[in-house]
Design an enzyme around this catalytic site. Structure first.
Site, PDB file in Angstrom:
ATOM      1  N   ARG A  81       0.740  -1.127   0.191  1.00  0.00           N
ATOM      2  CA  ARG A  81      -0.317   0.367   0.267  1.00  0.00           C
ATOM      3  C   ARG A  81       0.738   1.179  -0.181  1.00  0.00           C
ATOM      4  O   ARG A  81       1.714   0.736   0.476  1.00  0.00           O
ATOM      5  CB  ARG A  81      -0.985   0.145   1.100  1.00  0.00           C
ATOM      6  CG  ARG A  81      -1.526  -0.971   0.767  1.00  0.00           C
ATOM      7  CD  ARG A  81      -3.074  -0.433   1.984  1.00  0.00           C
ATOM      8  NE  ARG A  81      -4.521  -1.213   1.713  1.00  0.00           N
ATOM      9  CZ  ARG A  81      -4.910  -2.608   2.516  1.00  0.00           C
ATOM     10  NH1 ARG A  81      -3.585  -3.108   3.607  1.00  0.00           N
ATOM     11  NH2 ARG A  81      -5.608  -3.572   2.550  1.00  0.00           N
ATOM     12  N   SER A 129       7.423  -0.806   4.473  1.00  0.00           N
ATOM     13  CA  SER A 129       8.664  -1.664   4.002  1.00  0.00           C
ATOM     14  C   SER A 129       8.835  -1.383   2.638  1.00  0.00           C
ATOM     15  O   SER A 129      10.287  -2.156   2.418  1.00  0.00           O
ATOM     16  CB  SER A 129       7.954  -2.857   4.157  1.00  0.00           C
ATOM     17  OG  SER A 129       6.949  -3.790   5.140  1.00  0.00           O
ATOM     18  N   GLU A 175      -5.487 -12.094   9.562  1.00  0.00           N
ATOM     19  CA  GLU A 175      -6.766 -11.840   9.992  1.00  0.00           C
ATOM     20  C   GLU A 175      -7.351 -10.209   9.057  1.00  0.00           C
ATOM     21  O   GLU A 175      -8.132 -10.047   8.841  1.00  0.00           O
ATOM     22  CB  GLU A 175      -6.920 -11.175  10.996  1.00  0.00           C
ATOM     23  CG  GLU A 175      -5.574  -9.863  11.322  1.00  0.00           C
ATOM     24  CD  GLU A 175      -4.644 -10.543  11.552  1.00  0.00           C
ATOM     25  OE1 GLU A 175      -3.737 -10.175  12.333  1.00  0.00           O
ATOM     26  OE2 GLU A 175      -3.713 -11.996  11.528  1.00  0.00           O
ATOM     27  N   HIS A 203      -0.669 -20.090   4.861  1.00  0.00           N
ATOM     28  CA  HIS A 203      -1.352 -20.736   5.449  1.00  0.00           C
ATOM     29  C   HIS A 203      -3.183 -20.756   5.181  1.00  0.00           C
ATOM     30  O   HIS A 203      -3.566 -19.837   4.169  1.00  0.00           O
ATOM     31  CB  HIS A 203      -1.724 -19.358   6.695  1.00  0.00           C
ATOM     32  CG  HIS A 203      -2.020 -20.459   7.917  1.00  0.00           C
ATOM     33  ND1 HIS A 203      -2.465 -21.355   8.082  1.00  0.00           N
ATOM     34  CD2 HIS A 203      -2.337 -19.740   8.470  1.00  0.00           C
ATOM     35  CE1 HIS A 203      -2.694 -21.344   9.639  1.00  0.00           C
ATOM     36  NE2 HIS A 203      -3.387 -20.524  10.256  1.00  0.00           N
ATOM     37  N   GLU A 229      17.446 -24.612  29.105  1.00  0.00           N
ATOM     38  CA  GLU A 229      17.835 -26.297  28.363  1.00  0.00           C
ATOM     39  C   GLU A 229      16.914 -25.998  26.710  1.00  0.00           C
ATOM     40  O   GLU A 229      17.421 -27.353  26.429  1.00  0.00           O
ATOM     41  CB  GLU A 229      18.397 -26.976  29.524  1.00  0.00           C
ATOM     42  CG  GLU A 229      19.279 -27.156  29.698  1.00  0.00           C
ATOM     43  CD  GLU A 229      19.362 -28.007  30.973  1.00  0.00           C
ATOM     44  OE1 GLU A 229      18.506 -28.726  30.793  1.00  0.00           O
ATOM     45  OE2 GLU A 229      20.098 -27.964  32.169  1.00  0.00           O
TER      46      GLU A 229
END
Length: 323
Positions: free
Chosen positions: A47, A52, A83, A106, A229
């Site tokens: 957009r 980014s 979403e 996904h 650990e």
């Protein structure tokens, strides 16, 4: 279950095709860069005013407004947050070419009806089974990450071929591609996030840490025992499996695990896991995710803030030399 690798897959279905990556987050960045390095014509759709943009340009990738990127592409990958897929798809649908391929990493937004793809589109899933950072680093090392592939809609007869060629192009077929479905991938992934690796395991670490501290153990020792650990067992399981991991630890650790593990993860835990899976399949989590996004993520913001203030997190910072 068959694994398909590079030699089994024809790369030709992507020859001469332009791929639009919509979203430049964890998966978007990795997949765009892997495609680019492999000689695929790729454009990143963002957009106007996206934060980014500078990062995309610095990586040497082509950038365009979302609608322009989609309109120019033969394959469009939806790699923005799950979403927002519903609203995003409505925005880009008028710009999708007839007969284009629409891909996801996904299955959630298709499985739970956030997105109802146009009938003329090929709709496929290519889901790397790990974070984008690892997908990218493995690719650069000449290795790959296991992935799942599926076809939801085969309008042109080419959906499977495109899905497999795409999985090959981003490096997943180097390790292996496994056939699945949008429903199976989405349900299994959501279950894991809630009931196993991302949900239950951190809570067990916190509970163990807090139990030791309440019993008089110093926070530093409690952290090292209960959290420090974790990477060791993860590396052993990855290399040798659970059975192999148990065979290489000390007899003390193995007997302790044998006696203690099933006391913690008993039948009541398994029953609650089954409840989580049933709720996922019924769409309850998808509804909660939509509501969380609509309300501005208040639950996530509270959880993030609370986690930063815990004694466990403060102890981690001290041990790591952080201010």
């Amino acid at each position: 279950m068959a694994f398909l690798r590079d030699a089994d897959i024809d790369p030709a279905p992507l020859n001469g095709k332009r791929v639009a990556i919509v979203g430049y987050g964890n998966q978007g960045r990795a997949q765009a860069l892997n495609l680019h390095d492999g000689g695929i014509d790729v454009v990143v759709g963002l957009r106007g005013g996206s934060g980014s943009a500078n990062e995309v340009e610095a990586a040497g990738l082509e950038i365009a407004l979302v609608e322009d990127a989609v309109a120019s592409a033969d394959v469009v990958m939806m790699l923005a947050p799950d979403e927002i897929h519903g609203a995003l798809y409505k925005e880009i649908e008028p710009h999708l070419r007839e007969g284009a391929a629409l891909g996801f990493s996904h299955g959630l937004s298709v499985r739970f009806g956030f997105v109802e793809p146009r009938a003329d589109l090929d709709v496929f899933l290519l889901a790397p089974k790990g974070p984008g950072t690892a997908l990218r680093s493995l690719y650069k090392e000449g290795k790959g990450m296991l992935g799942l592939w599926a076809v939801h809609q085969d309008a042109t007869g080419n959906a499977k071929a495109i899905a497999l060629a795409y999985g090959r192009a981003i490096g997943c077929a180097r390790a292996g591609l496994i056939g699945s479905s949008f429903a199976e991938e989405a349900e299994a992934d959501l279950f894991n996030e809630q009931a196993v690796v991302w949900g239950a395991v951190p809570e067990i670490l916190v509970a163990g840490f807090e139990t030791l501290v309440a019993g008089g153990v110093s926070p530093e020792v409690a952290y090292l025992e209960c959290v420090g650990e974790l990477h060791l067992i993860a590396e052993l399981i990855e290399a040798r499996g659970i059975a192999g991991m148990r065979e290489v630890v000390s007899n003390t650790a193995e007997l302790g695990a044998t006696l203690g593990g099933t006391r913690i993860v008993d039948e009541s835990v398994r029953a609650r896991m089954a409840e989580v899976l049933a709720e996922v399949r019924a769409g309850r989590f998808a509804e909660q995710l939509s509501r969380e996004e609509a309300e501005g993520y208040p639950r996530l913001e509270r959880a993030r803030s609370a986690a930063r203030e815990t004694l466990l997190e403060q102890t981690r910072k001290r041990l790591g030399g952080e201010d």
